[in-house]
Enzyme design. Structure first.
Site, mmCIF file in Angstrom:
data_model
loop_
_atom_site.group_PDB
_atom_site.id
_atom_site.type_symbol
_atom_site.label_atom_id
_atom_site.label_comp_id
_atom_site.label_asym_id
_atom_site.label_seq_id
_atom_site.Cartn_x
_atom_site.Cartn_y
_atom_site.Cartn_z
ATOM 1 N N ILE A 21 -180.940 -10.999 -48.087
ATOM 2 C CA ILE A 21 -179.618 -11.151 -48.542
ATOM 3 C C ILE A 21 -178.799 -11.768 -47.444
ATOM 4 O O ILE A 21 -177.751 -12.336 -47.804
ATOM 5 C CB ILE A 21 -178.857 -9.683 -48.821
ATOM 6 C CG1 ILE A 21 -178.866 -8.718 -47.808
ATOM 7 C CG2 ILE A 21 -179.786 -9.069 -50.106
ATOM 8 C CD1 ILE A 21 -177.869 -7.585 -47.805
ATOM 9 N N ASP A 22 -179.558 -11.850 -46.131
ATOM 10 C CA ASP A 22 -178.856 -12.332 -45.133
ATOM 11 C C ASP A 22 -178.484 -13.937 -45.164
ATOM 12 O O ASP A 22 -177.609 -14.691 -44.622
ATOM 13 C CB ASP A 22 -179.290 -12.081 -43.866
ATOM 14 C CG ASP A 22 -179.394 -10.720 -43.467
ATOM 15 O OD1 ASP A 22 -178.640 -9.907 -44.021
ATOM 16 O OD2 ASP A 22 -179.970 -10.483 -42.281
ATOM 17 N N GLY A 41 -175.544 -8.274 -42.348
ATOM 18 C CA GLY A 41 -175.794 -9.544 -41.821
ATOM 19 C C GLY A 41 -175.874 -9.319 -40.134
ATOM 20 O O GLY A 41 -174.928 -9.390 -39.469
#
Ligand code: F6P
Length: 327
Positions: free
Chosen positions: A132-133, A176
């Site tokens: 997802i980063d 993140g």
């Protein structure tokens, strides 16, 4: 006779899960079956490779019903042993014993580094970016990013309802570790006042000024998005802001792992399908030590040496857009 009849392809997911990993496993397996190859699902990522956790799938039905599922059906781990040479050697020994001719790995930067290490020891391997980063060089989008962004957007929309009901400023922390991508994109999609991220450090005084300015312009709320890896820690920042008079009272919401869950969006399912198909085809065509990626509208291949040594910068233009639009 089918040329792939004696070929066995292994597939695993590793590192942090990302929505769309299952859709990708399905695409990899079905492409391989379509091409006449045998397919082995490896449980628990590289750890499963070390422990020989193999599932020989009989046919394409074995991966039925997983397209819309979040998380990873094959399960995943961050394997400490695999970072060491002895772990990698054990994994290779198991692969040879199981008759696996080539490997597809689906995951983030750590996973792709592992893939490169295997390739350097002679294993045929293709990587697929899923994190997802969105911090992986060689692809515009990784699998899972779009779903995570939609989850963030829905959450912040809800927070805005309560923020404006009480004249509050909300500090919302996104995931993140080393990348501000999610925070910046969320800042644009959610109408934040400012985004804090590791790539563009700022000061408490600057954040205070931005919030105070929004208050003075007559806004009834302020949304500040803070990336997990930002130089200012979210809770410390809230404490500092509380000591200053910025107009709004502040509240903190750390979105955390909720961002990693959920059924993949249409975009992520589509991306997972395209990357999975291309990766399986590449492996069956004897390509190795590469990662498939989306560049513009095209699915491309990039060498894992580049992927594992280069970084994907956060777009400064997008970062500046947040401030410009917060009027
Ligand atoms: O790399 C994906 C990610 O979700 C990061 O954004 C976050 O810092 C990390 O994984 C969390 O890892 P874990 O699930 O092991 O706590």
């Amino acid at each position: 006779m089918n040329k792939n009849k004696f070929y066995t392809l292994g597939v695993l997911t590793s590192g942090g899960d990302a929505p769309g990993m299952n859709a990708c496993v399905r695409a990899v397996a079905r492409t391989a079956f379509q091409e006449g190859a045998n397919v082995v699902g490896i449980m628990n990522g590289y750890e499963g490779l070390i422990n020989g956790e193999f599932k020989r799938w009989r046919n394409a039905r074995a991966v039925g019903g997983i397209l819309r599922l979040g998380g990873t059906w094959l399960q995943a781990q961050r394997s400490k042993d695999f970072r060491e040479k002895h772990g990698q050697r054990e994994a290779i020994r198991n692969m040879n014993e199981e008759g696996i001719d080539g490997l597809i790995v689906i995951g983030g930067d750590g996973t792709l580094r592992g893939a490169h290490a295997l390739a350097e020891q002679g294993i045929k391997v293709i990587g697929i970016p899923a994190s997802i980063d969105n911090d992986i060089w060689g692809t515009d989008m990784a699998i899972g990013v779009d779903t995570a962004l939609n989850t963030i957007m829905e959450s912040v929309d809800k927070l805005r309802d309560t923020a404006s009901s009480h004249n509050r400023a909300f500090l919302v922390e996104t995931m993140g570790r080393n990348s501000g991508y999610l925070a910046v994109q969320a800042g644009i999609s959610c109408g934040a006042e400012i985004v804090l991220c590791p790539e563009f450090p700022t000061t408490v005084e600057n954040v205070a000024e931005v919030i105070e300015n929004a208050y003075e312009r007559g806004k009834n709320h302020a949304i500040i998005i803070v990336a997990e890896g930002a130089t200012l820690r979210t809770t410390d920042l809230a404490r500092e802001l509380d000591k200053m008079d910025v107009g709004f009272k502040t509240r903190v919401t750390i979105l955390g792992h909720v961002q990693r869950g959920g059924s993949p969006t249409a975009f992520d399912r589509h991306l997972a399908a395209r990357l999975g198909i291309r990766a399986a085809q590449a492996l069956l065509n004897s390509e190795t030590d590469m990662m498939v990626g989306l560049r513009g509208r095209d699915i491309t291949l990039a060498p894992l040496t580049d992927v594992t040594t280069k970084t994907r910068p956060v777009n400064m233009e997008f970062y500046n857009m947040v401030r410009m639009l917060a009027q």
